[in-house]
Design a protein around this motif. Structure first.
Motif, short mmCIF file in Angstrom:
data_model
loop_
_atom_site.label_atom_id
_atom_site.label_comp_id
_atom_site.label_asym_id
_atom_site.label_seq_id
_atom_site.Cartn_x
_atom_site.Cartn_y
_atom_site.Cartn_z
N SER A 7 11.60 0.90 -17.38
CA SER A 7 10.51 0.82 -16.41
C SER A 7 9.29 1.59 -16.90
O SER A 7 8.16 1.10 -16.82
CB SER A 7 10.98 1.38 -15.07
N LEU A 8 9.52 2.79 -17.42
CA LEU A 8 8.42 3.60 -17.92
C LEU A 8 7.75 2.92 -19.11
O LEU A 8 6.52 2.84 -19.18
CB LEU A 8 8.93 4.98 -18.32
N THR A 9 8.54 2.40 -20.02
CA THR A 9 7.99 1.71 -21.19
C THR A 9 7.18 0.49 -20.78
O THR A 9 6.08 0.27 -21.28
CB THR A 9 9.13 1.27 -22.13
N HIS A 10 7.71 -0.27 -19.85
CA HIS A 10 7.00 -1.47 -19.38
C HIS A 10 5.68 -1.09 -18.72
O HIS A 10 4.65 -1.72 -18.97
CB HIS A 10 7.88 -2.25 -18.42
N ASN A 11 5.69 -0.06 -17.89
CA ASN A 11 4.46 0.35 -17.20
C ASN A 11 3.40 0.86 -18.16
O ASN A 11 2.22 0.57 -18.01
CB ASN A 11 4.77 1.41 -16.14
N VAL A 12 3.81 1.64 -19.15
CA VAL A 12 2.85 2.14 -20.13
C VAL A 12 2.27 1.00 -20.95
O VAL A 12 1.06 0.93 -21.19
CB VAL A 12 3.51 3.20 -21.04
N ALA A 13 3.12 0.07 -21.37
CA ALA A 13 2.64 -1.07 -22.16
C ALA A 13 1.69 -1.95 -21.36
O ALA A 13 0.67 -2.42 -21.88
CB ALA A 13 3.83 -1.89 -22.66
N THR A 14 2.01 -2.17 -20.10
CA THR A 14 1.16 -2.99 -19.25
C THR A 14 -0.19 -2.32 -19.02
O THR A 14 -1.24 -2.96 -19.06
CB THR A 14 1.85 -3.27 -17.91
N THR A 15 -0.17 -1.01 -18.80
CA THR A 15 -1.41 -0.28 -18.60
C THR A 15 -2.27 -0.30 -19.85
O THR A 15 -3.48 -0.59 -19.79
CB THR A 15 -1.11 1.18 -18.20
N ALA A 16 -1.68 -0.02 -20.99
CA ALA A 16 -2.44 -0.02 -22.25
C ALA A 16 -2.95 -1.42 -22.56
O ALA A 16 -4.10 -1.60 -22.97
CB ALA A 16 -1.57 0.50 -23.39
N GLY A 17 -2.12 -2.42 -22.35
CA GLY A 17 -2.54 -3.80 -22.61
C GLY A 17 -3.61 -4.26 -21.65
O GLY A 17 -4.56 -4.95 -22.04
N GLY A 18 -3.49 -3.86 -20.40
CA GLY A 18 -4.49 -4.24 -19.40
C GLY A 18 -5.82 -3.57 -19.61
O GLY A 18 -6.88 -4.14 -19.34
N LEU A 19 -5.78 -2.34 -20.10
CA LEU A 19 -7.02 -1.61 -20.33
C LEU A 19 -7.67 -1.94 -21.66
O LEU A 19 -8.83 -1.62 -21.88
CB LEU A 19 -6.77 -0.10 -20.27
N SER A 20 -6.93 -2.56 -22.55
CA SER A 20 -7.47 -2.83 -23.89
C SER A 20 -8.74 -3.67 -23.85
O SER A 20 -9.69 -3.38 -24.57
CB SER A 20 -6.43 -3.51 -24.76
N LEU A 21 -8.75 -4.70 -23.03
CA LEU A 21 -9.95 -5.53 -22.97
C LEU A 21 -11.17 -4.74 -22.51
O LEU A 21 -12.26 -4.88 -23.06
CB LEU A 21 -9.72 -6.73 -22.05
N ALA A 22 -10.98 -3.89 -21.51
CA ALA A 22 -12.10 -3.07 -21.02
C ALA A 22 -12.53 -2.06 -22.08
O ALA A 22 -13.73 -1.84 -22.28
CB ALA A 22 -11.69 -2.35 -19.73
N ILE A 23 -11.58 -1.46 -22.76
CA ILE A 23 -11.91 -0.49 -23.81
C ILE A 23 -12.63 -1.17 -24.96
O ILE A 23 -13.62 -0.66 -25.48
CB ILE A 23 -10.64 0.24 -24.28
N LEU A 24 -12.16 -2.34 -25.37
CA LEU A 24 -12.81 -3.07 -26.45
C LEU A 24 -14.24 -3.46 -26.09
O LEU A 24 -15.16 -3.32 -26.90
CB LEU A 24 -11.99 -4.31 -26.82
N GLY A 38 -12.09 -1.97 -34.05
CA GLY A 38 -11.12 -1.82 -35.13
C GLY A 38 -10.26 -0.56 -35.04
O GLY A 38 -9.03 -0.63 -35.12
N PRO A 39 -10.87 0.62 -34.87
CA PRO A 39 -10.05 1.84 -34.75
C PRO A 39 -9.11 1.82 -33.54
O PRO A 39 -7.98 2.29 -33.62
CB PRO A 39 -11.08 2.96 -34.62
N TRP A 40 -9.57 1.27 -32.42
CA TRP A 40 -8.70 1.20 -31.23
C TRP A 40 -7.50 0.29 -31.51
O TRP A 40 -6.36 0.63 -31.20
CB TRP A 40 -9.47 0.69 -30.03
N LEU A 41 -7.75 -0.85 -32.12
CA LEU A 41 -6.66 -1.77 -32.42
C LEU A 41 -5.70 -1.17 -33.45
O LEU A 41 -4.48 -1.37 -33.36
CB LEU A 41 -7.21 -3.11 -32.91
N SER A 42 -6.23 -0.43 -34.40
CA SER A 42 -5.37 0.25 -35.38
C SER A 42 -4.50 1.29 -34.70
O SER A 42 -3.30 1.42 -35.00
CB SER A 42 -6.22 0.91 -36.46
N PHE A 43 -5.08 2.05 -33.78
CA PHE A 43 -4.32 3.07 -33.04
C PHE A 43 -3.20 2.42 -32.24
O PHE A 43 -2.05 2.87 -32.28
CB PHE A 43 -5.25 3.85 -32.12
N VAL A 44 -3.52 1.35 -31.53
CA VAL A 44 -2.51 0.67 -30.71
C VAL A 44 -1.41 0.07 -31.60
O VAL A 44 -0.23 0.11 -31.25
CB VAL A 44 -3.18 -0.41 -29.83
N ALA A 45 -1.80 -0.45 -32.76
CA ALA A 45 -0.81 -1.02 -33.68
C ALA A 45 0.13 0.05 -34.23
O ALA A 45 1.30 -0.23 -34.51
CB ALA A 45 -1.52 -1.73 -34.83
#
Length: 67
Positions: A7-24, A38-45
């Motif tokens: 549950s924790l892993t899923h919530n963190v992944a969903t939050t990071a994935g959902g915020l990625s578009l706004a951050i980009l 580029g640096p944000w995508l590298s960090f997430v990768a």
């Protein structure tokens, strides 16, 4: 895997994935450069392999304690 860990892993992944578009979008507007994300995508990768290594090291330590 415990339900809590999943549950924790899923919530963190969903939050990071959902915020990625706004951050980009924010990075592009801030720097006025379409390559700025580029640096944000590298960090997430890198987050996935780092988490896998930490989990693997922790699980092997637990296994050695049980033996």
């Amino acid at each position: 895997m415990h339900p809590t860990g999943f549950s924790l892993t899923h919530n963190v992944a969903t939050t990071a994935g959902g915020l990625s578009l706004a951050i980009l979008q924010w990075l592009i507007q801030l720097n006025r450069n379409r390559a700025a994300p580029g640096p944000w995508l590298s960090f997430v990768a890198l987050c996935g392999p780092v988490a896998a290594l930490i989990t693997f090291r922790d699980s092997t330590r637990r296994m050695h304690r049980l033996i």
